[in-house]
Design a protein around this motif. Structure first.
Motif, PDB file in Angstrom:
ATOM      1  N   GLY A   1      -3.930  -8.559  -3.964  1.00 49.92           N
ATOM      2  CA  GLY A   1      -2.971  -8.469  -2.867  1.00 49.92           C
ATOM      3  C   GLY A   1      -1.799  -9.403  -3.085  1.00 49.92           C
ATOM      4  N   TRP A   2      -2.071 -10.583  -3.603  1.00 45.18           N
ATOM      5  CA  TRP A   2      -1.005 -11.545  -3.918  1.00 45.18           C
ATOM      6  C   TRP A   2      -0.099 -10.979  -5.013  1.00 45.18           C
ATOM      7  CZ3 TRP A   2       1.610 -15.276  -1.988  1.00 45.18           C
ATOM      8  CH2 TRP A   2       2.353 -16.135  -2.791  1.00 45.18           C
ATOM      9  N   ALA A   3      -0.711 -10.329  -6.003  1.00 45.24           N
ATOM     10  CA  ALA A   3       0.092  -9.711  -7.066  1.00 45.24           C
ATOM     11  C   ALA A   3       0.975  -8.602  -6.490  1.00 45.24           C
ATOM     12  CB  ALA A   3      -0.808  -9.153  -8.161  1.00 45.24           C
ATOM     13  N   ALA A   4       0.423  -7.807  -5.583  1.00 44.47           N
ATOM     14  CA  ALA A   4       1.210  -6.736  -4.969  1.00 44.47           C
ATOM     15  C   ALA A   4       2.337  -7.311  -4.125  1.00 44.47           C
ATOM     16  CB  ALA A   4       0.305  -5.845  -4.119  1.00 44.47           C
ATOM     17  N   TYR A   5       2.052  -8.388  -3.420  1.00 46.79           N
ATOM     18  CA  TYR A   5       3.080  -9.051  -2.615  1.00 46.79           C
ATOM     19  C   TYR A   5       4.235  -9.521  -3.495  1.00 46.79           C
ATOM     20  CZ  TYR A   5       5.309 -12.611   0.279  1.00 46.79           C
ATOM     21  OH  TYR A   5       6.224 -13.368   0.958  1.00 46.79           O
ATOM     22  N   ARG A   6       3.904  -9.961  -4.703  1.00 50.51           N
ATOM     23  CA  ARG A   6       4.917 -10.433  -5.649  1.00 50.51           C
ATOM     24  C   ARG A   6       5.499  -9.299  -6.484  1.00 50.51           C
ATOM     25  NH1 ARG A   6       1.923 -14.804  -8.776  1.00 50.51           N
ATOM     26  NH2 ARG A   6       3.845 -14.765  -9.975  1.00 50.51           N
ATOM     27  N   ASP A   7       5.171  -8.046  -6.095  1.00 54.20           N
ATOM     28  CA  ASP A   7       5.691  -6.843  -6.749  1.00 54.20           C
ATOM     29  C   ASP A   7       5.265  -6.756  -8.209  1.00 54.20           C
ATOM     30  OD1 ASP A   7       6.969  -4.410  -6.535  1.00 54.20           O
ATOM     31  OD2 ASP A   7       8.919  -5.206  -7.133  1.00 54.20           O
ATOM     32  N   GLN A   8       3.989  -7.061  -8.480  1.00 50.55           N
ATOM     33  CA  GLN A   8       3.459  -7.034  -9.837  1.00 50.55           C
ATOM     34  C   GLN A   8       2.318  -6.027  -9.949  1.00 50.55           C
ATOM     35  OE1 GLN A   8       2.166 -11.041 -10.506  1.00 50.55           O
ATOM     36  NE2 GLN A   8       4.216 -11.757 -11.046  1.00 50.55           N
TER      37      GLN A   8
END
Length: 123
Positions: A21-28
């Motif tokens: 989820g953190w990766a998705a938040y950072r657009d990764q």
């Protein structure tokens, strides 16, 4: 059923969901480290499958039926490999969010497995 393994698997799945989820938040998209995390959680799911089969072979029976219990165990094992494959084909933030969804589903399946085995307070 082996409750510490069930809790460990649920917590590990939720940690994986938070991480992706953190990766998705950072657009990764998902990266190699995320796949290693998915592999660790999948190994825990395989251990739970083995523990469930050993418990069934030892004469224990789930409260809600063996077929339902085994079906849920197989769903738990299949959950992360399926979403991992989807995230490989979707190399954007949506691939990471797919893993988040699969990991949350896996954690919810742990609660349901506990109920099926007879650990819940249902009828």
């Amino acid at each position: 059923m082996f409750i510490p393994l069930t809790v460990t698997l649920a917590v590990a799945a939720l940690a994986l969901a938070g991480w992706c989820g953190w990766a998705a938040y950072r657009d990764q998209p998902t990266k190699d480290w995320h796949f290693i995390g998915m592999a660790v959680v999948s190994l825990l799911a395989l251990a739970q499958l083995v523990a469930g089969i050993v418990a069934l072979a030892g004469g224990e029976h789930p409260a809600e039926g063996t077929a339902v219990f085994v079906a849920y165990l197989l769903a738990v094992v299949a959950c992360l490999p399926v979403v991992g494959l989807i995230s490989l084909t979707e190399r954007t933030r949506w691939g990471s969010l797919t893993v988040v969804a699969g990991a949350v589903v896996l954690a919810v399946l742990q609660v349901r497995l506990h109920d099926i085995w007879g650990g819940g307070s249902g009828a």
